[in-house]
Scaffold this motif. Structure first.
Motif, PDB file in Angstrom:
ATOM      1  N   LEU A  23     -48.993  -4.857 -49.297  1.00  0.00           N
ATOM      2  CA  LEU A  23     -48.138  -5.581 -50.176  1.00  0.00           C
ATOM      3  C   LEU A  23     -47.834  -6.594 -49.179  1.00  0.00           C
ATOM      4  N   VAL A  24     -48.269  -8.017 -49.941  1.00  0.00           N
ATOM      5  CA  VAL A  24     -48.146  -9.530 -48.992  1.00  0.00           C
ATOM      6  C   VAL A  24     -47.399 -10.204 -49.838  1.00  0.00           C
ATOM      7  N   GLU A  25     -46.294 -10.621 -49.472  1.00  0.00           N
ATOM      8  CA  GLU A  25     -45.383 -11.668 -50.405  1.00  0.00           C
ATOM      9  C   GLU A  25     -45.765 -13.214 -49.937  1.00  0.00           C
ATOM     10  N   SER A  26     -45.745 -13.936 -50.754  1.00  0.00           N
ATOM     11  CA  SER A  26     -45.765 -15.305 -50.449  1.00  0.00           C
ATOM     12  C   SER A  26     -44.865 -16.315 -51.393  1.00  0.00           C
ATOM     13  N   GLY A  27     -44.616 -17.603 -51.024  1.00  0.00           N
ATOM     14  CA  GLY A  27     -44.028 -18.474 -51.893  1.00  0.00           C
ATOM     15  C   GLY A  27     -42.763 -18.967 -51.414  1.00  0.00           C
ATOM     16  N   GLY A  28     -42.225 -18.120 -50.491  1.00  0.00           N
ATOM     17  CA  GLY A  28     -40.891 -18.396 -49.993  1.00  0.00           C
ATOM     18  C   GLY A  28     -40.580 -19.932 -49.427  1.00  0.00           C
ATOM     19  N   ASP A  29     -39.765 -20.485 -49.441  1.00  0.00           N
ATOM     20  CA  ASP A  29     -39.471 -21.820 -48.922  1.00  0.00           C
ATOM     21  C   ASP A  29     -38.059 -22.428 -48.955  1.00  0.00           C
ATOM     22  N   VAL A  30     -37.689 -23.351 -48.542  1.00  0.00           N
ATOM     23  CA  VAL A  30     -36.318 -23.879 -48.680  1.00  0.00           C
ATOM     24  C   VAL A  30     -36.288 -24.836 -49.780  1.00  0.00           C
ATOM     25  N   VAL A  31     -35.542 -24.595 -50.540  1.00  0.00           N
ATOM     26  CA  VAL A  31     -35.062 -25.315 -51.682  1.00  0.00           C
ATOM     27  C   VAL A  31     -33.578 -25.752 -52.038  1.00  0.00           C
ATOM     28  N   GLN A  32     -33.558 -26.980 -52.626  1.00  0.00           N
ATOM     29  CA  GLN A  32     -32.281 -27.242 -53.161  1.00  0.00           C
ATOM     30  C   GLN A  32     -31.778 -26.438 -54.207  1.00  0.00           C
ATOM     31  N   PRO A  33     -30.501 -26.374 -54.330  1.00  0.00           N
ATOM     32  CA  PRO A  33     -29.785 -25.802 -55.673  1.00  0.00           C
ATOM     33  C   PRO A  33     -30.257 -26.516 -56.767  1.00  0.00           C
ATOM     34  N   GLY A  34     -30.463 -25.568 -57.809  1.00  0.00           N
ATOM     35  CA  GLY A  34     -31.049 -25.842 -58.961  1.00  0.00           C
ATOM     36  C   GLY A  34     -32.600 -26.062 -59.313  1.00  0.00           C
ATOM     37  N   GLY A  35     -33.128 -25.777 -57.856  1.00  0.00           N
ATOM     38  CA  GLY A  35     -34.687 -25.880 -57.817  1.00  0.00           C
ATOM     39  C   GLY A  35     -35.616 -24.569 -58.202  1.00  0.00           C
ATOM     40  N   SER A  36     -36.876 -24.379 -58.236  1.00  0.00           N
ATOM     41  CA  SER A  36     -37.426 -23.383 -58.543  1.00  0.00           C
ATOM     42  C   SER A  36     -38.281 -23.044 -57.705  1.00  0.00           C
ATOM     43  N   LEU A  37     -38.825 -21.619 -57.606  1.00  0.00           N
ATOM     44  CA  LEU A  37     -39.804 -21.085 -56.761  1.00  0.00           C
ATOM     45  C   LEU A  37     -40.508 -19.980 -57.439  1.00  0.00           C
ATOM     46  N   ARG A  38     -41.737 -20.110 -57.035  1.00  0.00           N
ATOM     47  CA  ARG A  38     -42.586 -18.647 -57.671  1.00  0.00           C
ATOM     48  C   ARG A  38     -43.078 -17.853 -56.544  1.00  0.00           C
ATOM     49  N   LEU A  39     -42.340 -16.676 -56.368  1.00  0.00           N
ATOM     50  CA  LEU A  39     -43.051 -15.785 -55.393  1.00  0.00           C
ATOM     51  C   LEU A  39     -44.188 -14.982 -55.890  1.00  0.00           C
ATOM     52  N   SER A  40     -45.208 -14.656 -55.047  1.00  0.00           N
ATOM     53  CA  SER A  40     -46.330 -13.666 -55.331  1.00  0.00           C
ATOM     54  C   SER A  40     -46.125 -12.541 -54.355  1.00  0.00           C
ATOM     55  N   CYS A  41     -46.860 -11.290 -54.707  1.00  0.00           N
ATOM     56  CA  CYS A  41     -46.935 -10.365 -53.882  1.00  0.00           C
ATOM     57  C   CYS A  41     -48.311  -9.742 -54.372  1.00  0.00           C
ATOM     58  N   ALA A  42     -49.293  -9.815 -53.397  1.00  0.00           N
ATOM     59  CA  ALA A  42     -50.460  -9.541 -53.549  1.00  0.00           C
ATOM     60  C   ALA A  42     -50.755  -8.228 -53.035  1.00  0.00           C
ATOM     61  N   THR A  43     -51.409  -7.303 -53.774  1.00  0.00           N
ATOM     62  CA  THR A  43     -51.318  -5.851 -53.308  1.00  0.00           C
ATOM     63  C   THR A  43     -52.788  -5.393 -53.156  1.00  0.00           C
ATOM     64  N   SER A  44     -53.015  -4.403 -52.440  1.00  0.00           N
ATOM     65  CA  SER A  44     -54.427  -3.790 -52.311  1.00  0.00           C
ATOM     66  C   SER A  44     -54.047  -2.277 -51.624  1.00  0.00           C
ATOM     67  N   GLY A  45     -55.213  -1.427 -51.905  1.00  0.00           N
ATOM     68  CA  GLY A  45     -55.149  -0.347 -51.482  1.00  0.00           C
ATOM     69  C   GLY A  45     -54.551   0.908 -52.485  1.00  0.00           C
ATOM     70  N   PHE A  46     -54.229   0.423 -53.500  1.00  0.00           N
ATOM     71  CA  PHE A  46     -53.829   1.712 -54.324  1.00  0.00           C
ATOM     72  C   PHE A  46     -53.933   0.964 -55.712  1.00  0.00           C
TER      73      PHE A  46
END
Length: 121
Positions: free
Chosen positions: A3-26
């Motif tokens: 399970l490999v997450e990505s998409g984290g970052d530094v963002v200002q209050p009120g901002g948006s982010l989209r996190l992803s979790c790529a999975t394999s092996g099941f």
């Protein structure tokens, strides 16, 4: 199994982010999945969960109306859309495969390494 997450970052209050979790092996489509976060100096906090086909989603009260969990079973990927971010959302966000429940708590058998989200002006 990964399970490999990505998409984290530094963002200002009120901002948006989209996190992803790529999975394999099941067989991703056979498992309910969660996002869990851990802020510095605090224990893990359940954020959101989604059932296998994505029909049912659940959120902790503090993120309701701001975060949206989703999944693409064809891509074996879990997502977390985070809007209207607040400083208190700052944490390491991990995806986790749900193995069952213990009372009112989920239990997990596999976790990713996490992706850091920092909300700061």
């Amino acid at each position: 199994l990964q399970l490999v997450e990505s998409g984290g970052d530094v963002v200002q209050p009120g901002g948006s982010l989209r996190l992803s979790c790529a999975t394999s092996g099941f067989t991703f489509s056979s498992y309910d999945m969660s996002w869990v976060r851990q802020a510095p100096g605090k224990g893990p906090e359940w954020v959101s969960s989604i059932t296998t086909a994505g029909r049912h989603t659940y959120y902790t009260d503090s993120v309701k109306g701001r975060f949206t969990i989703s999944r693409d079973n064809a891509k074996n990927t879990l997502y977390l859309q985070m809007n209207s971010l607040k400083p208190e959302d700052t944490a390491l966000y991990s995806c986790a495969r749900i193995s069952g429940t213990a009372g009112t708590q989920y239990t997990y058998d596999y976790w990713g390494q996490g992706t850091q989200v920092t909300v700061s002006s």
